[in-house]
Design a protein around this motif. Structure first.
Motif, PDB file in Angstrom:
ATOM      1  N   THR A 191       9.860   0.576   3.978  1.00  0.00           N
ATOM      2  CA  THR A 191       9.293   1.338   2.859  1.00  0.00           C
ATOM      3  C   THR A 191       8.314   0.500   2.039  1.00  0.00           C
ATOM      4  O   THR A 191       7.105   0.734   2.062  1.00  0.00           O
ATOM      5  CB  THR A 191      10.430   1.864   1.966  1.00  0.00           C
ATOM      6  OG1 THR A 191      11.253   0.757   1.545  1.00  0.00           O
ATOM      7  CG2 THR A 191      11.279   2.863   2.716  1.00  0.00           C
ATOM      8  N   ALA A 192       8.848  -0.491   1.319  1.00  0.00           N
ATOM      9  CA  ALA A 192       7.996  -1.289   0.429  1.00  0.00           C
ATOM     10  C   ALA A 192       6.934  -2.073   1.200  1.00  0.00           C
ATOM     11  O   ALA A 192       5.806  -2.231   0.723  1.00  0.00           O
ATOM     12  CB  ALA A 192       8.864  -2.247  -0.395  1.00  0.00           C
ATOM     13  N   LEU A 193       7.298  -2.575   2.386  1.00  0.00           N
ATOM     14  CA  LEU A 193       6.349  -3.373   3.177  1.00  0.00           C
ATOM     15  C   LEU A 193       5.644  -2.555   4.256  1.00  0.00           C
ATOM     16  O   LEU A 193       4.948  -3.122   5.107  1.00  0.00           O
ATOM     17  CB  LEU A 193       7.082  -4.556   3.808  1.00  0.00           C
ATOM     18  CG  LEU A 193       7.749  -5.529   2.825  1.00  0.00           C
ATOM     19  CD1 LEU A 193       8.436  -6.660   3.572  1.00  0.00           C
ATOM     20  CD2 LEU A 193       6.719  -6.090   1.851  1.00  0.00           C
ATOM     21  N   LEU A 194       5.833  -1.240   4.208  1.00  0.00           N
ATOM     22  CA  LEU A 194       5.103  -0.320   5.115  1.00  0.00           C
ATOM     23  C   LEU A 194       5.317  -0.647   6.584  1.00  0.00           C
ATOM     24  O   LEU A 194       4.402  -0.531   7.399  1.00  0.00           O
ATOM     25  CB  LEU A 194       3.602  -0.339   4.774  1.00  0.00           C
ATOM     26  CG  LEU A 194       3.242  -0.023   3.315  1.00  0.00           C
ATOM     27  CD1 LEU A 194       1.735  -0.132   3.113  1.00  0.00           C
ATOM     28  CD2 LEU A 194       3.742   1.372   2.924  1.00  0.00           C
ATOM     29  N   GLY A 195       6.519  -1.079   6.934  1.00  0.00           N
ATOM     30  CA  GLY A 195       6.846  -1.321   8.340  1.00  0.00           C
ATOM     31  C   GLY A 195       6.253  -2.575   8.921  1.00  0.00           C
ATOM     32  O   GLY A 195       6.112  -2.703  10.137  1.00  0.00           O
TER      33      GLY A 195
END
Length: 438
Positions: free
Chosen positions: A429-433
């Protein structure tokens, strides 16, 4: 206004400490890794090189190893993934584990290489067919450059015969064989004026020398032009009369072809191969030699992994690769807790504005997190920590490297059951995968 200024100050201090902590963590980890690699001995480096390769094979599920029985381990679970990541470092403390798996090393390397390139089918479809099409395009480009020059070359014999007739006719009642020597110099001068480059002592009876001079005259300008175009297009000289088969088998073309396929070694390539021909005539011998080369490196004498040895770099890189996951896991776990406590501390300061009030908030939160979550997670056994393989490796590690390292490894493997879902959720989520790759 003071409230907002205080919140800004808190956020600024939080950001600064985050940067400082991250930088310090990186340099501390790097220092530890450098210390481990610098103090490793040749035997450890050789073992690490083998174990890292074997672990990669198990991780990719390409092969099961007799020396690493994984029947009891769920490799898809968080604790299973953690165990595989730290397995080389753990296995380095085991009695000759690399010796137990050496008999499978060649098969491991072959399967890993096959997996990486997609096997003979992958190399055939993705590399050979693509490069073959480019070779055919290159040949068409070669023909456009070579055909005009080749026509000149083919016309040389006619030009030589014509020039020689004119030369004989210019001698009048003499022939080259009967021409008095007193006229030699005059004949050479006249031929030179017509553009023939002849030696100063050329004998008018030397028909071969005359023919050579005519050939040089016809081709001299076009030869330089052809060479320039060849070097511009290909980077090297190619004869102008090559057939497609001769073109593809030219050593320089073969070298370029192999380079485009990332094939190292002298393995002849031919156009219009079927898959079976490609597999049997190129892929099989190439893979056999590749495996033999890699096995010879990994199983080379221990002294070759010493300082200045031909495999020193391979061994040092393997030691580093073996310990990077373990150190990264330890520091990421500690770092996550530190950053969490630090955020709570600064958040508490921003809320209550007094350290004397913020301190018990942080202490209570830290006690709850550590006592109610971290300690239970790190001390609760799971499928991996209960397996016979793990307990055997843990026992060897405790005996050879100390109980502290063994305890840290067990705690990491057990804590990942709780920690992994959180860290994976943040990554997705926060690191976009974002994919973290060593």
């Amino acid at each position: 206004m003071k409230k907002y200024r205080g919140q800004f100050s808190t956020g600024f201090r939080l950001s600064v400490t985050l940067i400082i902590c991250c930088a310090a963590s990186y340099w501390i980890q790097e220092g530890i890794l450098q210390g481990i690699t610098a103090t490793s001995n040749p035997a450890q480096r050789r073992a690490a090189a083998t174990l890292v390769t074997l672990t990669d094979a198990v991780h990719s599920e390409e092969v099961a190893l007799d020396g690493l029985s994984m029947e009891e381990v769920d490799l898809s679970s968080p604790e299973g993934k953690t165990f595989l990541a730290i397995l080389p470092a753990l296995a380095l403390s085991t009695d000759n584990l690399e010796d137990k798996t050496e008999n499978e090393l060649a098969e491991v390397i072959r399967r890993l290489a096959d997996s990486k390139i997609g096997g003979p089918e992958g190399l055939f479809n993705d590399a050979y067919l693509v490069s073959e099409a480019r070779i055919k395009e290159a040949f068409n480009g070669y023909l456009k450059l070579a055909e005009p020059f080749d026509k000149l070359v083919q016309a040389v014999p006619g030009e030589q015969a014509k020039a020689y007739r004119e030369y004989r006719n210019s001698l009048g009642r003499y022939t080259p064989d009967t021409l008095p020597k007193v006229y030699y110099k005059r004949v050479r001068r006249k031929l030179s004026q017509k553009g023939l480059s002849l030696p100063y002592d050329w004998d008018p009876r030397d028909k071969a020398g005359f023919y050579k001079a005519v050939e040089n005259k016809v081709l001299s300008y076009h030869d330089d032009l052809y060479e320039n175009k060849m070097y511009t297009e290909f980077g090297y000289h190619l004869p102008s009369d090559l057939t497609f088969e001769e073109f593809t088998q030219h050593p320089r073309v073969q070298a370029d072809w192999r380079k485009s396929m990332e094939i190292i070694g002298e393995y002849p390539l031919r156009a219009n191969w079927s898959f079976e021909q490609f597999r049997d005539q190129m892929y099989a011998p190439w893979m056999r030699d590749l495996v033999a080369t890699e096995v010879s490196k990994l199983l080379a004498p221990v002294e070759t992994f010493a300082a200045g040895g031909e495999n020193e770099v391979l061994g040092l890189d393997a030691i580093r690769a073996a310990y990077v996951p373990l150190i990264a896991f330890i520091f990421s776990t500690i770092g996550a807790l530190v950053h969490t406590f630090k955020t709570v501390w600064f958040g508490s300061l921003a809320a209550v504005r007094q350290k004397i009030l913020a301190t018990p908030i942080l202490a209570g939160f830290a006690t709850a997190v550590i006592g109610l979550w971290v300690v239970p997670a790190a001390t609760t056994t799971n499928g991996v920590s209960q397996s016979l393989l793990f307990t055997k490796l843990e026992q060897d590690t405790a005996e050879k490297a100390g109980i502290g390292l063994a305890f840290a490894i067990r705690s990491l493997v057990q804590a990942q059951t709780e920690f992994y879902p959180i860290s994976e959720g943040i990554r997705r989520t926060a690191l976009l995968g974002y994919e973290f790759e060593y």
